[in-house]
Design an enzyme around this catalytic site. Structure first.
Site, PDB file in Angstrom:
ATOM      1  N   VAL A 102      19.213  56.174 -45.999  1.00 48.83           N
ATOM      2  CA  VAL A 102      18.829  56.641 -44.678  1.00 48.83           C
ATOM      3  C   VAL A 102      18.556  55.411 -43.824  1.00 48.83           C
ATOM      4  O   VAL A 102      18.039  54.405 -44.300  1.00 48.83           O
ATOM      5  CB  VAL A 102      17.612  57.594 -44.761  1.00 48.83           C
ATOM      6  N   SER A 103      18.989  55.459 -42.571  1.00 45.07           N
ATOM      7  CA  SER A 103      18.700  54.345 -41.683  1.00 45.07           C
ATOM      8  C   SER A 103      17.372  54.606 -40.982  1.00 45.07           C
ATOM      9  O   SER A 103      16.937  55.746 -40.870  1.00 45.07           O
ATOM     10  CB  SER A 103      19.815  54.176 -40.657  1.00 45.07           C
ATOM     11  N   THR A 104      16.774  53.549 -40.532  1.00 43.14           N
ATOM     12  CA  THR A 104      15.473  53.676 -39.870  1.00 43.14           C
ATOM     13  C   THR A 104      15.560  54.659 -38.712  1.00 43.14           C
ATOM     14  O   THR A 104      14.700  55.517 -38.543  1.00 43.14           O
ATOM     15  CB  THR A 104      15.030  52.318 -39.295  1.00 43.14           C
TER      16      THR A 104
END
Ligand SMILES: [Zn+2]
Length: 489
Positions: free
Chosen positions: A8-10
């Site tokens: 997951v990206s920030t």
């Protein structure tokens, strides 16, 4: 060992809480009881790069031969770039690892790989739209409503009093209908557009309900609560700004995230067919003409009870969709399943190829009868010209030999005649070259295809068909489709 990969990206985490726990849980459901599992988790890492600690660790474990199966939620988790997706898939396939996506099927079939690569392309194309961009200063401004004021989006209205965006009851309801038709009924965008037009719903900005109008609504994250502002630069012809200048603003969600995601899946599902249409295995693409109005027929895909069928159809059956009020009456030609037509044409072609030179010559004569008359007389005329020039040249040479005129005097004229002869010869060669006889062409084709006609791969069949066939006229009568083949002369 079974590996689970999650990422997951920030920004995603901030935008719609796509949590790692949920990803891992979904993958875990696929793991048989008692199996050995290892989790590889990249938290807050962009899918644009391969330089991710857990991904690198996983690749090392695969290289060591420790992994036999990898489970991932969907291809986007693996990578947001098509090239990287393909790279990793190939690397792991070579290592004998089964790659499995929870939200994705048929990963081991050719169709699956096509779908997969298309999906990757779509994801690459779309990624900016679902990527959260949060430049603090801009965001603060946006939250104060200063930028949101400029936002006019279907389904929403701007309230100058509260300086906020709110639902517009009427159009928001249309948005909900569109999402319900897509997510629950799995209607295509085209069908939704037709239904809206039939229901008399006014389209955004008073235009038509196009397939694309619907598609844009279904792919717009605003409807699940994230709108982008500051994306287009009005001062510069509405040019799109660099992505890191876009600002994500929370707006009231009109549909829930689950519905939005399901609708997006449906859009991708259909888009696969639109995108893939150019590469669909249509033997007669662009060769088929409508037997009723003479126009080239188009091809399309229909999905019936989950199966996909290719069709030929006359675009003139739907003149109003493309033209204005003065559109001529529509063509009555019905849709025709492509496969039987293609099979019939191919059967004819192979029958011919097997028939042998004698029959070809007969067929060739019939085919050539009209057209070669012209060509033959053209060639004859050129040959006459050439003989005339040659006679003139010989006459002149004879005069020089008999000292009637001096060599110096004759030279310019001889040069001119030589040049003229060369030009006629070139034209003659071109005219002869332009049309090899039909029998010659068949011979050439046969030499190329050898005896294994039936074993020809599809694209070679297409080459053969194109070499021999000028057009296929399609009509339908009581007994079904009627195919008339016009061979190239
Ligand atoms: Zn027609």
């Amino acid at each position: 060992m079974i590996a689970i990969y999650a990422r997951v990206s920030t920004e995603e985490q901030a935008a719609h809480g796509a949590s790692l726990a949920a990803q891992i849980a979904a993958c875990r459901e696929r793991v048989p009881e008692g199996a050995e599992v290892e989790e590889f988790v990249d938290a807050g890492v962009s899918g644009m790069t391969l330089d991710r600690p857990a991904l690198q660790a996983l690749r090392r474990r695969v290289a060591e031969g420790a992994v036999h199966r990898i489970i991932i939620l969907d291809p986007d988790r693996l990578s947001r770039r098509l090239a990287h997706q393909l790279l990793l898939t190939e690397e792991w396939e070579r290592a004998g690892v089964t790659l499995e996506f929870v939200n994705f099927e048929w990963q081991d079939t050719p169709e699956g790989r096509l779908f997969y690569s298309l999906r990757g392309a779509v994801a690459e194309f779309e990624r900016e739209k679902i990527r959260e961009r949060t430049r603090r200063g801009w965001l603060a401004k946006a939250r104060q409503g200063q930028l949101v004021a400029g936002m006019q989006r279907y389904g929403y209205a701007y309230d100058p009093q509260t300086k906020a965006v709110r639902e517009d009851p009427e159009t928001a309801d249309v948005v909900r209908r569109i999402f319900r038709w897509a997510a629950e009924e799995r209607w295509s965008t085209g069908r939704i557009a037709r239904q809206l037009a039939r229901d008399g719903v006014p389209a955004p900005r008073g235009g038509h309900w196009w397939r694309d109008t619907v598609s844009k609504i279904l792919r717009n994250p605003a409807y699940m609560g994230v709108a982008y502002v500051h994306r287009y630069d009005a001062a510069h012809h509405n040019r799109e700004r660099p992505q890191d200048e876009w600002i994500a603003v929370p707006v009231p969600a009109i549909v829930d995230e689950d519905t939005w995601l399901r609708a997006r899946e449906v859009v991708y599902h259909y888009r696969k067919f639109w995108k893939g249409r150019q590469s669909l295995p249509l033997l007669l693409r662009r060769l088929v003409v409508c037997g009723r109005c003479g126009r080239p027929m188009s091809t399309n895909v229909r999905i019936e009870k989950g199966a996909t069928y290719l069709y030929y159809f006359c675009p003139h059956r739907y003149p109003r969709r493309f033209g204005g009020s003065e559109a001529p009456p529509p063509c009555t030609m019905p849709w025709v399943r492509a496969e039987p037509v293609d099979q019939e044409v191919w059967a004819t072609v192979t029958r011919w190829l097997r028939a042998g030179p004698e029959e070809w010559a007969a067929i060739g004569e019939a085919v050539l009868a009209d057209r070669d008359d012209d060509m033959a007389s053209h060639v004859e005329a050129l040959e006459r010209d050439l003989r005339r020039v040659e006679r003139a040249r010989q006459r002149l040479i004879g005069m020089v030999a008999r000292d009637v005129i001096g060599e110096d005097e004759a030279e310019p004229e001889l040069r001119r005649l030589r040049a003229e002869a060369a030009e006629i010869e070139a034209r003659l060669a071109a005219a002869r070259r332009r049309r090899p006889s039909f029998a010659d062409r068949l011979q050439a084709v046969l030499a190329r295809v050898d005896e294994a006609i039936d074993a020809l791969p599809f694209d070679e069949r297409q080459v053969v068909v194109r070499e021999l066939i000028e057009r296929v006229t399609l009509d339908v009568d009581d007994e079904g489709p009627r195919v008339t083949i016009t061979f190239r002369a």
